[in-house]
Design an enzyme around this catalytic site. Sequence first.
Site, PDB file in Angstrom:
ATOM      1  N   ARG A   1      41.599  31.587  38.549  1.00 21.22           N
ATOM      2  CA  ARG A   1      40.493  31.161  37.828  1.00 21.22           C
ATOM      3  C   ARG A   1      40.756  29.769  37.141  1.00 21.22           C
ATOM      4  O   ARG A   1      40.031  29.473  36.210  1.00 21.22           O
ATOM      5  CB  ARG A   1      40.225  32.144  36.749  1.00 21.22           C
ATOM      6  CG  ARG A   1      39.798  33.623  37.387  1.00 21.22           C
ATOM      7  CD  ARG A   1      38.534  33.604  38.456  1.00 21.22           C
ATOM      8  NE  ARG A   1      38.614  34.922  38.829  1.00 21.22           N
ATOM      9  CZ  ARG A   1      39.194  35.536  39.804  1.00 21.22           C
ATOM     10  NH1 ARG A   1      40.000  34.471  40.688  1.00 21.22           N
ATOM     11  NH2 ARG A   1      39.051  36.760  40.388  1.00 21.22           N
TER      12      ARG A   1
ATOM     13  N   SER B   1      32.682  39.520  35.024  1.00 18.22           N
ATOM     14  CA  SER B   1      34.008  39.655  34.434  1.00 18.22           C
ATOM     15  C   SER B   1      34.142  38.779  33.392  1.00 18.22           C
ATOM     16  O   SER B   1      34.152  37.375  33.571  1.00 18.22           O
ATOM     17  CB  SER B   1      35.016  39.675  35.474  1.00 18.22           C
ATOM     18  OG  SER B   1      35.120  40.885  36.283  1.00 18.22           O
TER      19      SER B   1
ATOM     20  N   GLU C   1      37.017  34.371  30.901  1.00 15.53           N
ATOM     21  CA  GLU C   1      36.835  33.523  31.953  1.00 15.53           C
ATOM     22  C   GLU C   1      35.643  32.615  31.755  1.00 15.53           C
ATOM     23  O   GLU C   1      35.704  31.718  32.336  1.00 15.53           O
ATOM     24  CB  GLU C   1      36.846  34.763  33.075  1.00 15.53           C
ATOM     25  CG  GLU C   1      36.678  34.099  34.497  1.00 15.53           C
ATOM     26  CD  GLU C   1      36.502  35.173  35.496  1.00 15.53           C
ATOM     27  OE1 GLU C   1      35.757  34.841  36.419  1.00 15.53           O
ATOM     28  OE2 GLU C   1      37.260  36.138  35.191  1.00 15.53           O
TER      29      GLU C   1
END
Length: 362
Positions: A170, A246, A358
């Site tokens: 990520r 998420s 995230e």
Amino acid sequence: MKRFKNYSLLHHNTFGIDQKCDELIVFETVDDAVTLAREILDQDAEASSLLILGGGSNLLLTKDFHGKVLTAAKKFEVEVSTKPEDEGSVFLRCWAGTTFDDVVAYAVKHGFYGMENLSLIPGECGASGVQNIGAYGVEAKDVITSIEAVQLSTGKVVTIGAGECGYGYRRSRFKQDWKDKFLITHITYRLSRQFIPHLDYGNIRQVMKDRCIAEGELTGQSLRDIVIGIRRAKLPEPSELGNAGSFFMNPIVDKATLDSVRERFPDVRYFEVSELALSLSEDASRNCRDQKRYKIPAGWMIDRCGWKGRRLGKVGVYEKQALVLVNYGGATGADVVALMHRIQEDVYSKFGIHIYPEVNIK
């Protein structure tokens, strides 16, 4: 190019947070992006007054944005090409504002493989090159070959190879030292004409077993259908419950930390990772650079802390997936941030592990 003054971003973020920007600018071509870059250069605009926005599926707005929001026009634009020296590969050059899952569907339909595990990930192609999106053992970096962009500091069109982007879990240079320095216009993906499924992550094999699908019977479309089914079973539709998928990254720890958790929680799930993903601080990352590293699911820890399905006012943790924070309606970004902090504190108190968001918090 289209411009909108004093514009609400309510429909430009999947969390459904109603914050405004001074101006939204939609660029529709590479020439538009060049013109926009030169305009910003002439105005000597500060980076803090610019926000480059994709589909808003990885964004949490906490206040009005006092500046310009730049976004690529939403349209499906895919160019297919091959190379004589690489007969087994197909290259898809996609406009940054093309919905990423539309490209996955297009690829599977035409027998171009490698993206099936990334099915139904929200957002646009441009964002895939920034976020290095991933799911079920596959990441965008596995298929990206190059990125075309306009450099805001010069107005020049550049092509950047995937190897230059610093991809990790990520993570990319577009999120770090290149943040808000490029307007991405196109992403090129390299796919294969040969179907080689990735099945050993998540519960893909369990679904295949439940559906009596043998590995030899699997097709690109059936694998895509399985992944879509898994995601829909545990992730809410943003149109029904505002969310950004998420919310937290899975922490990556060294063996000593893993052993400490295993001693107290023998049922912990974990995965050995082959490369350092900088979800940790730089200092922590250096400390475990020469050791094996392990990914512990943040959702498992959040669940063990009792947060799954728990609600705090207008926000809460989704009942089917502890990684997902949801807006039940009328929540502010500050409400989500307060929930985030509560969860982070509880996870650290119970496991001694920091978890980090995230999503991009603005």
